[in-house]
Design a protein around this motif. Sequence first.
Motif, PDB file in Angstrom:
ATOM      1  N   ILE A 144      -9.949   5.190  10.945  1.00  0.00           N
ATOM      2  CA  ILE A 144      -9.535   4.961   9.552  1.00  0.00           C
ATOM      3  C   ILE A 144     -10.668   4.481   8.646  1.00  0.00           C
ATOM      4  CG2 ILE A 144      -7.115   4.498  10.116  1.00  0.00           C
ATOM      5  CD1 ILE A 144      -7.748   1.504   9.867  1.00  0.00           C
TER       6      ILE A 144
ATOM      7  N   ARG B 188      -5.476   5.153   4.602  1.00  0.00           N
ATOM      8  CA  ARG B 188      -4.131   4.841   5.066  1.00  0.00           C
ATOM      9  C   ARG B 188      -3.843   5.711   6.279  1.00  0.00           C
ATOM     10  NH1 ARG B 188      -0.649   2.746   1.034  1.00  0.00           N
ATOM     11  NH2 ARG B 188       1.008   3.004   2.581  1.00  0.00           N
ATOM     12  N   LYS B 189      -3.154   5.159   7.264  1.00  0.00           N
ATOM     13  CA  LYS B 189      -2.985   5.835   8.542  1.00  0.00           C
ATOM     14  C   LYS B 189      -2.411   7.241   8.391  1.00  0.00           C
ATOM     15  CE  LYS B 189      -3.293   5.768  13.022  1.00  0.00           C
ATOM     16  NZ  LYS B 189      -4.614   5.716  13.671  1.00  0.00           N
ATOM     17  N   GLU B 190      -1.467   7.417   7.471  1.00  0.00           N
ATOM     18  CA  GLU B 190      -0.816   8.721   7.326  1.00  0.00           C
ATOM     19  C   GLU B 190      -1.743   9.763   6.697  1.00  0.00           C
ATOM     20  OE1 GLU B 190       0.969   6.079   4.012  1.00  0.00           O
ATOM     21  OE2 GLU B 190       0.058   5.863   5.996  1.00  0.00           O
TER      22      GLU B 190
ATOM     23  N   SER C  84      -5.230   9.676   7.459  1.00  0.00           N
ATOM     24  CA  SER C  84      -6.494   9.573   8.185  1.00  0.00           C
ATOM     25  C   SER C  84      -6.793  10.787   9.050  1.00  0.00           C
ATOM     26  CB  SER C  84      -6.489   8.316   9.072  1.00  0.00           C
ATOM     27  OG  SER C  84      -5.460   8.417  10.061  1.00  0.00           O
TER      28      SER C  84
END
Length: 218
Positions: free
Chosen positions: A153, A198-200, A202
Amino acid sequence: MKLSQLNQLPAELQAMISFVDLAVGQTLVAQHEPAEAIFILASGSIQLLNYTEDGQQINHYSVRVGESFAEVALFYEQYVCTAIAIAPSRVLVLPKQPFLTALKASTALAVIFMEQLAQRLHESKILLELRSIRSAQKRVLHYLQLNVQSDGITVNFDRSLKAIADDLGLTPEALSRSLKQLHRDEKINRRKRKVTLRKEFSELDSNHGGSNAIPVDS
């Protein structure tokens, strides 16, 4: 050939290496000049570019510290692009014919050299793919996804925004606007030279290259 690999060169070739110091905006070599050497960037930043017949500047890529460049000069009589310092820079100069002789004499050195050229070709392919993305924001997001660190990330900008913008085919202003919009859209968080995705957002949405395909560090 990388700066860290100079000790693998024959001693007689190492003795022929010279240095050139460049100020910002100074040209190291120009397109169509006689090709007499290849170079390694010891410090600073070098932009490789061409000019069209109508004077338009076409940026190829920014050389990273430790990298060699203008290697095509080994097989051509003239340089095929112009190299300009975009920061105060020191460049190592390796004479063309002695370096060619060393490559022919050492299989190990030739393999190292070919590996670097193959990596450069891969990076150039990724740059072309990135530049083909029409939306500046999507282009920048995809660039960040390609360059996340091992945590998946985080991206650290250790190169100037101008150098990164040149690689992406954007102006520094367009890059800055895109980063600000991605932050406002809550796709990234940015603190100075550190970006966290943001993880979604990445992960890549398609199969392109791999991590650090176009390195952001020097």
